[in-house]
Design a protein around this motif. Structure first.
Motif, PDB file in Angstrom:
ATOM      1  N   ARG A  30      51.759  45.168  39.329  1.00 20.72           N
ATOM      2  CA  ARG A  30      50.903  46.316  38.989  1.00 20.72           C
ATOM      3  C   ARG A  30      50.276  46.127  37.616  1.00 20.72           C
ATOM      4  O   ARG A  30      49.100  46.432  37.410  1.00 20.72           O
ATOM      5  N   LEU A  31      51.041  45.634  36.668  1.00 21.54           N
ATOM      6  CA  LEU A  31      50.497  45.415  35.328  1.00 21.54           C
ATOM      7  C   LEU A  31      49.443  44.320  35.347  1.00 21.54           C
ATOM      8  O   LEU A  31      48.488  44.334  34.559  1.00 21.54           O
ATOM      9  N   GLU A  32      49.608  43.377  36.262  1.00 19.64           N
ATOM     10  CA  GLU A  32      48.697  42.243  36.361  1.00 19.64           C
ATOM     11  C   GLU A  32      47.275  42.675  36.692  1.00 19.64           C
ATOM     12  O   GLU A  32      46.312  41.977  36.372  1.00 19.64           O
ATOM     13  N   THR A  33      47.126  43.837  37.331  1.00 18.81           N
ATOM     14  CA  THR A  33      45.787  44.320  37.686  1.00 18.81           C
ATOM     15  C   THR A  33      45.058  44.918  36.497  1.00 18.81           C
ATOM     16  O   THR A  33      43.846  45.193  36.591  1.00 18.81           O
ATOM     17  N   THR A  34      45.763  45.136  35.387  1.00 22.61           N
ATOM     18  CA  THR A  34      45.143  45.784  34.229  1.00 22.61           C
ATOM     19  C   THR A  34      45.152  44.927  32.964  1.00 22.61           C
ATOM     20  O   THR A  34      44.300  45.124  32.101  1.00 22.61           O
ATOM     21  N   ALA A  35      46.103  44.019  32.828  1.00 24.04           N
ATOM     22  CA  ALA A  35      46.199  43.246  31.587  1.00 24.04           C
ATOM     23  C   ALA A  35      46.894  41.914  31.817  1.00 24.04           C
ATOM     24  O   ALA A  35      47.846  41.830  32.603  1.00 24.04           O
ATOM     25  N   GLN A  36      46.455  40.892  31.113  1.00 20.87           N
ATOM     26  CA  GLN A  36      47.150  39.610  31.090  1.00 20.87           C
ATOM     27  C   GLN A  36      48.488  39.807  30.390  1.00 20.87           C
ATOM     28  O   GLN A  36      48.570  40.442  29.336  1.00 20.87           O
ATOM     29  N   HIS A  37      49.541  39.251  30.962  1.00 18.61           N
ATOM     30  CA  HIS A  37      50.862  39.421  30.362  1.00 18.61           C
ATOM     31  C   HIS A  37      51.823  38.422  30.979  1.00 18.61           C
ATOM     32  O   HIS A  37      51.517  37.781  31.992  1.00 18.61           O
ATOM     33  N   LEU A  38      53.013  38.317  30.403  1.00 13.60           N
ATOM     34  CA  LEU A  38      54.080  37.524  31.000  1.00 13.60           C
ATOM     35  C   LEU A  38      55.391  37.772  30.261  1.00 13.60           C
ATOM     36  O   LEU A  38      55.411  38.220  29.114  1.00 13.60           O
ATOM     37  N   PHE A  39      56.474  37.466  30.963  1.00 11.49           N
ATOM     38  CA  PHE A  39      57.812  37.389  30.394  1.00 11.49           C
ATOM     39  C   PHE A  39      58.243  35.939  30.558  1.00 11.49           C
ATOM     40  O   PHE A  39      58.282  35.428  31.677  1.00 11.49           O
TER      41      PHE A  39
END
Length: 259
Positions: A25-34
């Motif tokens: 879900r976060l991937e649809t709004t912002a680049q990110h990773l753990f």
């Protein structure tokens, strides 16, 4: 290496340096990773690799010197200092609305939380150990976004990454007393501490989720990966497993543009 299956709201991605965990879900709004323990943080070369996987660069990365509290550092659009990539102000959360700026925290059993406002174009990276959780650092980050950026909590999406899980996080009775002394509702404390075992266990996932929802986020927009760093030491850095030899993992998010 066999990767443990996360909650369906998350998935593993293969990066040049190893495996990263991402929230769908976060991937649809912002680049990110753990990141996983395959990336040896916090050396400069590894930061370059981590930021590249999120479509950013070390020059666009901001971090804080984590002090296990609830101090939130705010970076406003157009006010990013030239020395931002080298500064490390004390704090356990950083929020910003400068598009393209990467925000990160380091963990090795503590809870990494990424929060994104896709409407106003803002993001937060939060480090929540037991002290930060007791001090409500995640709600403090949400409140800072409201004050600084006009964020509506109901617009936010939050992803809770790998940390010590409730089955693994054995604590002493003193922590229960600390949460009560901090003013937490005894009913909340009863939910967050598992006392059916010889020694109490703290459920940091539930505690932070409850606090984030109480801060105004919709429950269906708060996601837990459900992976314990202690249970999977071959995949994640864990201070409880490795002590002072433990490495660190990053939770990294790139501030999106406003909708």
């Amino acid at each position: 290496m066999t990767l443990p299956p996360p909650d369906p709201a998350f998935h593993w991605s293969r990066e040049p340096w190893g495996a990263a965990l991402r929230c769908r879900r976060l991937e649809t709004t912002a680049q990110h990773l753990f990141t996983s323990r395959q990336l040896a943080l916090p050396d400069a070369e590894s930061w370059a690799a981590a930021t590249a996987s999120a479509g950013s660069s070390p020059e666009r990365l901001m971090r804080v010197k984590q002090v296990h509290g609830n101090t939130v550092r705010v970076v406003r659009r157009g006010a990013v200092p030239e020395s931002a990539s080298s500064e490390r102000p004390d704090g356990d959360a950083i929020v910003a609305n400068e598009p393209g700026l990467a925000l990160a925290v380091l963990v090795a059993d503590c809870v990494p939380i990424l929060i994104v406002d896709p409407v106003m174009g803002a993001a937060a990276a939060v480090h929540a150990g037991w002290r930060g959780t007791c001090a409500c650092v995640a709600p403090a980050a949400v409140a800072a976004m409201q004050r600084a950026f006009g964020t509506r909590p109901s617009d936010l999406v939050a992803a809770i990454g790998p940390s010590a899980g409730p089955d693994d996080y054995e604590v002493g009775d003193a922590l229960i007393d600390a949460f009560l002394a901090a003013g937490h509702d005894p009913r909340d404390v009863d939910r967050w501490f598992i006392r059916s075992t010889p020694k109490p266990h703290l459920d940091l996932w539930r505690a932070n989720t409850d606090q984030i929802v109480a801060a105004g986020l919709r429950p269906d927009r708060v996601f837990q990966c459900g992976l314990s760093t202690v249970s999977h030491p071959a995949v994640f850095a864990s201070y409880r497993v490795d002590g002072d030899r433990a490495g660190r993992m990053a939770a990294l998010v790139v501030v999106p543009r406003p909708a």
